[in-house]
Design a protein around this motif. Structure first.
Motif, PDB file in Angstrom:
ATOM      1  N   THR A  39       0.782  -1.070   0.100  1.00 44.45           N
ATOM      2  CA  THR A  39       0.176   0.390  -0.218  1.00 44.45           C
ATOM      3  C   THR A  39       1.070   1.239  -0.144  1.00 44.45           C
ATOM      4  O   THR A  39       0.807   2.269  -0.548  1.00 44.45           O
ATOM      5  N   THR A  43       1.040   3.900  -3.125  1.00 51.99           N
ATOM      6  CA  THR A  43       0.484   5.597  -2.407  1.00 51.99           C
ATOM      7  C   THR A  43       2.479   6.293  -3.166  1.00 51.99           C
ATOM      8  O   THR A  43       1.566   7.632  -3.889  1.00 51.99           O
ATOM      9  N   GLU A  47       1.512   9.014  -5.596  1.00 51.50           N
ATOM     10  CA  GLU A  47       2.001  10.812  -5.647  1.00 51.50           C
ATOM     11  C   GLU A  47       2.763  11.138  -7.263  1.00 51.50           C
ATOM     12  O   GLU A  47       2.632  12.138  -7.613  1.00 51.50           O
TER      13      GLU A  47
ATOM     14  N   VAL B  55      -6.515   1.697  -2.327  1.00 50.45           N
ATOM     15  CA  VAL B  55      -5.183   3.118  -2.132  1.00 50.45           C
ATOM     16  C   VAL B  55      -5.670   4.529  -1.720  1.00 50.45           C
ATOM     17  O   VAL B  55      -6.703   4.984  -2.854  1.00 50.45           O
ATOM     18  N   VAL B  56      -5.541   5.411  -1.290  1.00 50.47           N
ATOM     19  CA  VAL B  56      -6.195   6.510  -1.226  1.00 50.47           C
ATOM     20  C   VAL B  56      -4.698   7.239  -0.714  1.00 50.47           C
ATOM     21  O   VAL B  56      -4.321   7.310   0.123  1.00 50.47           O
ATOM     22  N   ASP B  57      -4.506   7.838  -1.819  1.00 54.66           N
ATOM     23  CA  ASP B  57      -3.722   9.106  -1.964  1.00 54.66           C
ATOM     24  C   ASP B  57      -3.635  10.535  -1.752  1.00 54.66           C
ATOM     25  O   ASP B  57      -5.018  10.510  -1.387  1.00 54.66           O
ATOM     26  N   SER B  58      -3.399  11.525  -2.219  1.00 57.20           N
ATOM     27  CA  SER B  58      -3.852  13.147  -1.397  1.00 57.20           C
ATOM     28  C   SER B  58      -4.620  13.011  -2.257  1.00 57.20           C
ATOM     29  O   SER B  58      -5.850  14.179  -1.845  1.00 57.20           O
ATOM     30  N   PHE B  59      -4.019  12.587  -3.946  1.00 58.72           N
ATOM     31  CA  PHE B  59      -5.419  13.201  -4.255  1.00 58.72           C
ATOM     32  C   PHE B  59      -7.338  13.303  -3.728  1.00 58.72           C
ATOM     33  O   PHE B  59      -8.062  13.500  -4.304  1.00 58.72           O
ATOM     34  N   ARG B  62      -7.718  14.581  -0.377  1.00 58.30           N
ATOM     35  CA  ARG B  62      -8.070  16.301  -0.640  1.00 58.30           C
ATOM     36  C   ARG B  62      -9.764  15.902  -1.396  1.00 58.30           C
ATOM     37  O   ARG B  62     -10.995  17.084  -0.338  1.00 58.30           O
ATOM     38  N   VAL B  87      -4.656   0.977   4.136  1.00 60.87           N
ATOM     39  CA  VAL B  87      -4.436   2.962   4.057  1.00 60.87           C
ATOM     40  C   VAL B  87      -4.915   3.229   5.107  1.00 60.87           C
ATOM     41  O   VAL B  87      -3.707   4.496   5.277  1.00 60.87           O
ATOM     42  N   THR B  90      -0.832   4.378   5.636  1.00 61.04           N
ATOM     43  CA  THR B  90       0.276   5.074   5.270  1.00 61.04           C
ATOM     44  C   THR B  90      -0.960   6.661   4.760  1.00 61.04           C
ATOM     45  O   THR B  90       0.461   6.855   4.722  1.00 61.04           O
ATOM     46  N   LEU B  94       1.991   9.053   5.293  1.00 55.70           N
ATOM     47  CA  LEU B  94       1.889  10.803   4.114  1.00 55.70           C
ATOM     48  C   LEU B  94       2.105  11.685   4.542  1.00 55.70           C
ATOM     49  O   LEU B  94       2.216  12.956   4.526  1.00 55.70           O
ATOM     50  N   LEU B  96      -1.028  13.051   5.528  1.00 50.02           N
ATOM     51  CA  LEU B  96      -2.961  13.175   5.597  1.00 50.02           C
ATOM     52  C   LEU B  96      -3.463  12.320   6.570  1.00 50.02           C
ATOM     53  O   LEU B  96      -3.749  11.591   7.067  1.00 50.02           O
TER      54      LEU B  96
END
Lengths: 134, 123
Positions: A39, A43, A47, B55-59, B62, B87, B90, B94, B96
């Protein structure tokens, strides 16, 4: 350091970012990374791929399965020929952004991997290389 | 063809289950669709199930924050449910923390949270 497998993918659109995420997931699973490490890698890749698209004007990512004799690892190198990052130190700070992100991109991404290397020249482009060891 | 994520209406609430690895434009479309639906249905709550998201990314993070903030302005509560432990780990690393987004472990707990907020509106 031995590279046991490598592949290069285009990173030009928001669909490409999804493909990169899926490829990194498949490679991380294949290398035996546990779920949390998978994960983190996916991730981090997401990015950096977004930076390549949004700030670099598109580019490529090279995926490499590596082995240093003791450990296996996954190395990802994102490269673009965009405007470059004028102040890398500033860009690595949490909260810094020039675009639409949260400003966590680079600083946050660095925390998700074991090795983080960035090179950027104004007007020539940016190259970010990350590695996570198993 | 425009891809869309389905928004279901159930009583006073809107339910969204994200089951695909969203590209950025799809996430933006969802954000816009949801705010439209909150306004047109006068929904009092929004429940977003992300249990299928690997996955949860910064986008995406947000986007979840934006939805929570916009729905609040439109007098609706948002609860994000089902985040996978990997998740969550992470996201925090990250940097967040999803400040301003209410979360619950599963759909049932999320619904309870929304019902409770209907009975006693947030101060």
């Amino acid at each position: 350091m031995a590279v046991t497998k490598d592949d290069t993918m285009p990173v030009h659109s928001s669909e490409d970012i999804v493909w990169v995420r899926q490829a990194v997931r498949t490679w991380a699973v294949g290398l035996g990374f546990d779920l949390v490490d998978q994960t983190k890698l996916v991730t981090a890749a997401s990015e950096l791929a977004r930076n390549t698209v949004d700030y670099g004007g598109g580019g490529t990512v090279k995926l490499e399965a590596i082995n240093d004799g003791v450990r296996h690892g996954l190395r990802l190198t994102f490269e673009d020929h965009g405007p470059g990052i004028p102040d890398i130190k500033l860009a690595l700070q949490d909260g810094y952004t020039t675009g639409s992100g949260l400003g966590l991109g680079l600083g946050g991404t660095k925390r998700l991997v074991n090795e983080f290397d960035i090179e950027s020249r104004s007007g020539e482009g940016t190259r970010v290389c990350i590695t996570r060891w198993k | 063809m425009v891809e869309r994520i389905a928004i279901l209406k159930m009583g006073d609430f809107l339910l969204v289950t994200i089951q695909v690895d969203m590209h950025d434009r799809l996430a933006i479309t969802l954000q816009e669709d949801l705010t439209d639906r909150i306004a047109s249905t006068s929904a009092k709550g929004v429940l977003i199930d992300i249990s299928a998201l690997e996955v949860v990314d910064s986008f995406i993070g947000r986007m979840l924050g934006n939805i929570a903030a916009m729905s609040r302005v439109l007098d609706a509560e948002t609860v994000v449910v089902g985040m996978r432990p990997a998740v969550a780990i992470t996201l925090v690393e990250l940097g967040l923390s999803l400040r301003g987004v209410r979360t619950a472990l599963n759909v049932e707990k999320g619904m309870n949270l929304l019902r409770a907020s209907l009975r006693s509106p947030a101060e």
